[in-house]
Design a protein around this motif. Structure first.
Motif, mmCIF file in Angstrom:
data_model
loop_
_atom_site.group_PDB
_atom_site.id
_atom_site.type_symbol
_atom_site.label_atom_id
_atom_site.label_comp_id
_atom_site.label_asym_id
_atom_site.label_seq_id
_atom_site.Cartn_x
_atom_site.Cartn_y
_atom_site.Cartn_z
ATOM 1 N N TYR A 112 0.809 -1.214 0.000
ATOM 2 C CA TYR A 112 0.000 0.000 0.000
ATOM 3 C C TYR A 112 0.842 1.265 0.000
ATOM 4 O O TYR A 112 0.349 2.351 -0.341
ATOM 5 C CB TYR A 112 -0.947 -0.001 1.202
ATOM 6 N N ASP A 113 2.132 1.162 0.376
ATOM 7 C CA ASP A 113 2.947 2.369 0.397
ATOM 8 C C ASP A 113 3.296 2.842 -1.008
ATOM 9 O O ASP A 113 3.835 3.945 -1.177
ATOM 10 C CB ASP A 113 4.218 2.156 1.230
ATOM 11 N N THR A 114 2.989 2.051 -2.027
ATOM 12 C CA THR A 114 3.166 2.523 -3.397
ATOM 13 C C THR A 114 1.967 3.350 -3.868
ATOM 14 O O THR A 114 1.927 3.785 -5.021
ATOM 15 C CB THR A 114 3.395 1.359 -4.368
ATOM 16 N N ILE A 115 1.010 3.547 -2.987
ATOM 17 C CA ILE A 115 -0.095 4.469 -3.267
ATOM 18 C C ILE A 115 0.341 5.852 -2.795
ATOM 19 O O ILE A 115 0.566 6.077 -1.608
ATOM 20 C CB ILE A 115 -1.377 4.036 -2.529
ATOM 21 N N TYR A 116 0.540 6.749 -3.726
ATOM 22 C CA TYR A 116 0.834 8.139 -3.360
ATOM 23 C C TYR A 116 0.410 9.054 -4.488
ATOM 24 O O TYR A 116 0.007 8.604 -5.555
ATOM 25 C CB TYR A 116 2.295 8.336 -2.968
ATOM 26 N N HIS A 117 0.477 10.362 -4.222
ATOM 27 C CA HIS A 117 -0.191 11.312 -5.113
ATOM 28 C C HIS A 117 0.394 11.365 -6.513
ATOM 29 O O HIS A 117 -0.284 11.793 -7.452
ATOM 30 C CB HIS A 117 -0.182 12.708 -4.480
ATOM 31 N N GLU A 118 1.637 10.934 -6.681
ATOM 32 C CA GLU A 118 2.211 10.873 -8.029
ATOM 33 C C GLU A 118 1.585 9.765 -8.856
ATOM 34 O O GLU A 118 1.589 9.820 -10.083
ATOM 35 C CB GLU A 118 3.716 10.603 -7.940
ATOM 36 N N HIS A 119 1.096 8.724 -8.183
ATOM 37 C CA HIS A 119 0.475 7.586 -8.874
ATOM 38 C C HIS A 119 -1.028 7.816 -8.924
ATOM 39 O O HIS A 119 -1.742 7.576 -7.947
ATOM 40 C CB HIS A 119 0.771 6.290 -8.129
ATOM 41 N N PHE A 120 -1.508 8.251 -10.053
ATOM 42 C CA PHE A 120 -2.934 8.559 -10.166
ATOM 43 C C PHE A 120 -3.773 7.308 -10.396
ATOM 44 O O PHE A 120 -4.944 7.278 -10.040
ATOM 45 C CB PHE A 120 -3.168 9.555 -11.305
ATOM 46 N N GLN A 121 -3.184 6.264 -11.003
ATOM 47 C CA GLN A 121 -3.939 5.036 -11.236
ATOM 48 C C GLN A 121 -3.042 3.813 -11.107
ATOM 49 O O GLN A 121 -1.818 3.915 -11.155
ATOM 50 C CB GLN A 121 -4.636 5.035 -12.599
ATOM 51 N N TYR A 122 -3.694 2.643 -10.965
ATOM 52 C CA TYR A 122 -3.029 1.385 -10.656
ATOM 53 C C TYR A 122 -3.661 0.321 -11.545
ATOM 54 O O TYR A 122 -4.869 0.113 -11.497
ATOM 55 C CB TYR A 122 -3.206 1.063 -9.161
ATOM 56 N N TYR A 123 -2.834 -0.370 -12.334
ATOM 57 C CA TYR A 123 -3.338 -1.155 -13.453
ATOM 58 C C TYR A 123 -3.320 -2.652 -13.211
ATOM 59 O O TYR A 123 -2.356 -3.206 -12.684
ATOM 60 C CB TYR A 123 -2.490 -0.898 -14.697
ATOM 61 N N THR A 124 -4.377 -3.294 -13.660
ATOM 62 C CA THR A 124 -4.338 -4.705 -14.016
ATOM 63 C C THR A 124 -4.116 -4.766 -15.529
ATOM 64 O O THR A 124 -4.202 -3.748 -16.228
ATOM 65 C CB THR A 124 -5.657 -5.404 -13.675
ATOM 66 N N VAL A 125 -3.849 -5.946 -16.054
ATOM 67 C CA VAL A 125 -3.765 -6.077 -17.507
ATOM 68 C C VAL A 125 -5.121 -5.758 -18.131
ATOM 69 O O VAL A 125 -5.203 -5.124 -19.192
ATOM 70 C CB VAL A 125 -3.277 -7.486 -17.891
ATOM 71 N N ALA A 126 -6.193 -6.159 -17.435
ATOM 72 C CA ALA A 126 -7.538 -5.894 -17.969
ATOM 73 C C ALA A 126 -7.795 -4.397 -18.119
ATOM 74 O O ALA A 126 -8.301 -3.934 -19.152
ATOM 75 C CB ALA A 126 -8.586 -6.529 -17.060
ATOM 76 N N SER A 127 -7.459 -3.613 -17.099
ATOM 77 C CA SER A 127 -7.694 -2.175 -17.204
ATOM 78 C C SER A 127 -6.697 -1.514 -18.155
ATOM 79 O O SER A 127 -7.025 -0.527 -18.827
ATOM 80 C CB SER A 127 -7.644 -1.511 -15.821
ATOM 81 N N ALA A 128 -5.475 -2.060 -18.257
ATOM 82 C CA ALA A 128 -4.498 -1.515 -19.195
ATOM 83 C C ALA A 128 -4.954 -1.687 -20.641
ATOM 84 O O ALA A 128 -4.715 -0.818 -21.484
ATOM 85 C CB ALA A 128 -3.139 -2.183 -18.987
ATOM 86 N N ILE A 129 -5.603 -2.802 -20.932
ATOM 87 C CA ILE A 129 -6.127 -3.022 -22.283
ATOM 88 C C ILE A 129 -7.110 -1.914 -22.649
ATOM 89 O O ILE A 129 -7.076 -1.355 -23.752
ATOM 90 C CB ILE A 129 -6.783 -4.411 -22.386
ATOM 91 N N ARG A 130 -7.994 -1.578 -21.691
ATOM 92 C CA ARG A 130 -8.964 -0.500 -21.922
ATOM 93 C C ARG A 130 -8.258 0.832 -22.120
ATOM 94 O O ARG A 130 -8.617 1.629 -22.985
ATOM 95 C CB ARG A 130 -9.929 -0.418 -20.743
ATOM 96 N N ALA A 131 -7.241 1.088 -21.289
ATOM 97 C CA ALA A 131 -6.527 2.363 -21.368
ATOM 98 C C ALA A 131 -5.790 2.496 -22.701
ATOM 99 O O ALA A 131 -5.831 3.546 -23.347
ATOM 100 C CB ALA A 131 -5.551 2.478 -20.204
ATOM 101 N N LEU A 132 -5.105 1.447 -23.122
ATOM 102 C CA LEU A 132 -4.370 1.499 -24.381
ATOM 103 C C LEU A 132 -5.319 1.703 -25.570
ATOM 104 O O LEU A 132 -5.024 2.475 -26.492
ATOM 105 C CB LEU A 132 -3.574 0.206 -24.565
ATOM 106 N N ALA A 133 -6.446 1.038 -25.526
ATOM 107 C CA ALA A 133 -7.408 1.159 -26.618
ATOM 108 C C ALA A 133 -7.937 2.575 -26.758
ATOM 109 O O ALA A 133 -8.287 3.008 -27.861
ATOM 110 C CB ALA A 133 -8.563 0.177 -26.409
ATOM 111 N N SER A 134 -7.955 3.321 -25.655
ATOM 112 C CA SER A 134 -8.466 4.694 -25.711
ATOM 113 C C SER A 134 -7.612 5.583 -26.597
ATOM 114 O O SER A 134 -8.073 6.642 -27.053
ATOM 115 C CB SER A 134 -8.536 5.289 -24.301
ATOM 116 N N GLY A 135 -6.359 5.179 -26.852
ATOM 117 C CA GLY A 135 -5.476 5.960 -27.710
ATOM 118 C C GLY A 135 -5.146 5.280 -29.023
ATOM 119 O O GLY A 135 -4.250 5.730 -29.741
ATOM 120 N N GLY A 136 -5.818 4.177 -29.331
ATOM 121 C CA GLY A 136 -5.565 3.508 -30.600
ATOM 122 C C GLY A 136 -4.452 2.488 -30.561
ATOM 123 O O GLY A 136 -3.867 2.147 -31.590
#
Length: 416
Positions: free
Chosen positions: A210-234
């Motif tokens: 949990y100490d890797t949660i800090y204000h510089e890290h706005f989001q935290y990825y699984t492969v499933a959510s990364a697929i969605r994020a990558l697709a948003s930019g083509g």
């Protein structure tokens, strides 16, 4: 936070609330100790539509990264990790003198210097003025900018499309996920590759990181959510590697949609692991807050007990994750009189919030403490070796995550 920054859903559920802390890299100079420090809520939530875990964007990247305290080259293992990546990427993609490689958030040139040594044309895009200057001094061409679709298009127009775009440990650091991803797409050739390394939410949850949660890290990825994020930019995910870095990371290999092809079996394997761990349903996050509270209780119990026995405990490292831990646990100089760090930039400064002095590493050997609390626990193997000299006076190392661990070391860094 009422809406997911990726998909726009309002179906946001709490994962863990760490209270309010200062930004983790806002180290204080001595003359600033009597000034007020801003503190911002640190509350991790997950979207139950696209499963992107995220915190509210309460600070801007401009506030954090224009002048930055982190220099990648001070971690021996991290520089070696970069060298190994460059060697593997060059072989995998056939990179040579005619190739062009761009790294986004290139820091002090720790990775691209290996491309320079191989004779590969390259460019770093680094927003921090001070670390970008260090990269240029090291011979790595570096542009001082934040990546956006416009910046990406400008680099492409001036230098040509990139055969490989590298974005290591930055995909979590930008609140505009869609805009940043479109910037990556603007940089990369239509038949090129994008390689992204980012901490894996699966190991964060499973290992109490949990100490890797800090204000510089706005989001935290699984492969499933990364697929969605990558697709948003083509971009389309075609392969994934599981890495031990930062306690457990994923290396995502993506390509523009037209060149992607079918994803590898490793993508399906990791997606299945994430689903089995419950990370695509709210029940998978339900017990995390309770396990975080136990880490806090165990560390405080140890530090208070050591103080009552008259034993000395000092810190090693002043990483961003350490400041989340120190502030969440309420640790102050009465329990940890100082920490040390290899980065001279931090010497003479104080950690944000906890205000613990940061000294050069030589101070440990001079003071011979009973215990050294290792804050960058993700570098465990490297630091067990570096700190093996504490065995000379019977000192021991303490690792707080994933659970409290007290380690005796022998010469050469071998645990006793």
């Amino acid at each position: 936070m009422t809406r997911c920054r990726l998909c726009g859903s309002e179906a946001m559920a709490s994962v863990v609330d760490l209270g309010a802390t200062p930004p983790c890299e806002s180290f204080l100079a001595a003359h600033e100790l009597d000034r007020a420090e801003p503190a911002y809520p640190l509350h991790l939530r997950v979207c139950s539509e696209c499963w992107l875990a995220q915190i509210p964007p309460l600070i801007t990247p401009e506030e954090t990264f224009k002048e930055y305290a982190y220099f990648s080259s001070f971690s021996t293992s991290w520089v070696e990790h970069a060298r190994t990546f460059v060697t593997g990427a060059a072989e995998r993609l056939g990179l040579g003198h005619a190739s062009f490689v761009v790294e986004v958030a290139s820091n002090d040139g720790y990775l691209l210097k290996h491309m320079v040594e191989r004779g590969v044309r390259c460019l770093g895009i680094e927003p921090s003025v001070n670390v970008g200057a260090a990269a240029r001094e090291a011979g790595v061409p570096t542009l001082t900018e934040f990546l956006s679709p416009e910046v990406g298009a400008g680099v492409r127009a001036e230098h040509g499309p990139a055969d490989l775009v590298v974005a290591n440990n930055v995909y979590a650091h930008i609140p505009d996920v869609v805009g940043f991803t479109r910037g990556l797409r603007a940089l990369v050739a239509d038949d090129g590759w994008v390689s992204i390394e980012v901490q894996h939410l699966l190991t964060l949850i499973e290992e109490n990181q949990y100490d890797t949660i800090y204000h510089e890290h706005f989001q935290y990825y699984t492969v499933a959510s990364a697929i969605r994020a990558l697709a948003s930019g083509g971009l389309t995910l075609v392969d994934v590697e599981l890495l031990p870095t930062h306690g457990g990371s994923i290396r995502l290999w993506a390509r523009p949609e037209g060149a992607a092809g079918a994803p590898s079996e490793r993508v399906a394997d990791v997606l299945a692991r994430e689903k089995a761990a419950g990370l695509q349903e709210l029940s998978g996050y339900a017990e995390f807050a309770a396990r975080v509270a136990k880490v806090r209780r165990d560390l405080l119990k140890f530090l208070i007990g050591a103080a009552e026995r008259g034993e000395t405990v000092v810190g090693y490292g002043a990483p961003g994750k350490g400041n989340t831990l120190l502030n969440h646990c309420g640790i102050r100089p009465d329990l940890l009189p100082y920490t040390v760090d290899r980065n001279p930039y931090k010497h003479g400064r104080f950690t944000p919030g906890a205000r613990i002095p940061i000294l050069p590493p030589e101070r440990i050997a001079a003071d011979r403490p009973d215990y050294v609390l290792v804050l960058p626990w993700n570098l465990r193997d490297e630091l067990v070796e570096q700190l093996s000299y504490v065995h000379e006076w019977g000192g021991r190392l303490v690792f707080p995550v994933p659970e409290l661990s007290i380690v005796e070391v022998a010469p050469g860094g071998v645990t006793a």
